[in-house]
Design an enzyme around this catalytic site. Structure first.
Site, PDB file in Angstrom:
ATOM      1  N   HIS A  68     -17.373  -2.977  13.887  1.00 47.56           N
ATOM      2  CA  HIS A  68     -16.679  -4.209  14.273  1.00 47.56           C
ATOM      3  C   HIS A  68     -16.143  -4.103  15.690  1.00 47.56           C
ATOM      4  O   HIS A  68     -15.885  -3.019  16.200  1.00 47.56           O
ATOM      5  CB  HIS A  68     -15.538  -4.527  13.302  1.00 47.56           C
ATOM      6  CG  HIS A  68     -14.513  -3.440  13.193  1.00 47.56           C
ATOM      7  ND1 HIS A  68     -14.700  -2.309  12.429  1.00 47.56           N
ATOM      8  CD2 HIS A  68     -13.297  -3.302  13.772  1.00 47.56           C
ATOM      9  CE1 HIS A  68     -13.649  -1.533  12.529  1.00 47.56           C
ATOM     10  NE2 HIS A  68     -12.771  -2.096  13.352  1.00 47.56           N
ATOM     11  N   HIS A 124     -13.128  -5.651  18.294  1.00 46.40           N
ATOM     12  CA  HIS A 124     -11.857  -6.380  18.403  1.00 46.40           C
ATOM     13  C   HIS A 124     -11.886  -7.215  19.686  1.00 46.40           C
ATOM     14  O   HIS A 124     -12.230  -6.699  20.756  1.00 46.40           O
ATOM     15  CB  HIS A 124     -10.684  -5.401  18.557  1.00 46.40           C
ATOM     16  CG  HIS A 124     -10.479  -4.471  17.405  1.00 46.40           C
ATOM     17  ND1 HIS A 124      -9.480  -4.654  16.482  1.00 46.40           N
ATOM     18  CD2 HIS A 124     -11.122  -3.333  17.040  1.00 46.40           C
ATOM     19  CE1 HIS A 124      -9.506  -3.665  15.602  1.00 46.40           C
ATOM     20  NE2 HIS A 124     -10.496  -2.844  15.919  1.00 46.40           N
TER      21      HIS A 124
END
Ligand code: 5GP
Length: 135
Positions: free
Chosen positions: A98, A100
């Site tokens: 992932h 941010h």
């Protein structure tokens, strides 16, 4: 591989969704470092960057850019950080690749920049040689 993020994608855990397409999903971080902190994930779970196939990586990069542009238009931050942690030593807590997106405002102290280190020219050369040998 089941992660907290695969459960979010399946709807087993609720989230505040921002965007979704074939390969990617974006949603608000539950513990934001700053207003508008958003996560972009690959729908397929890969533990970290080095595991992600090139086409999925490209899809996440495109979604990251698209959502970052939307954050800029919606929230008018002074800047934003793209942060991507790999391995617990680097602060990764969810082992599902992932990115941010952390909007930043002047003087907000939301993230600290790393302290500048010192370098030695011969050591930099040796390190580069070691890395290049693995490419
Ligand atoms: P990492 O430390 O692995 O780079 O980042 C994981 C991020 O996922 C953290 O910023 C954390 O706040 C966020 N997070 C963990 N669990 C949940 C959750 O259940 N929902 C949402 N929306 N974010 C989560």
């Amino acid at each position: 591989m089941d992660t907290i993020f695969t459960r979010i994608i399946k709807g087993e855990i609720s989230c505040v969704r921002v965007y979704e397409d074939e390969h990617t999903f974006a949603f608000m971080d539950i513990a934001p470092a700053a207003r508008g902190h958003t996560l972009v994930i690959s729908k397929e779970p890969y533990p970290q960057l080095t595991d992600v196939p090139a086409d999925v990586l490209a899809a996440v990069a495109q979604t990251t850019k698209r959502v970052a542009q939307a954050i800029v238009l919606a929230l008018h931050p002074d800047g934003f950080n793209i942060v991507q942690n790999n391995g617990s030593a680097a602060g990764q807590t969810v082992f599902h690749y992932h990115v941010h997106i952390i909007p930043r405002w002047q003087g907000d102290n939301a993230l600290q920049h790393w302290p500048p280190g010192s370098s030695d020219a011969a050591e930099l050369q040796e390190l580069a040689d070691q890395i290049r040998a693995q490419l």
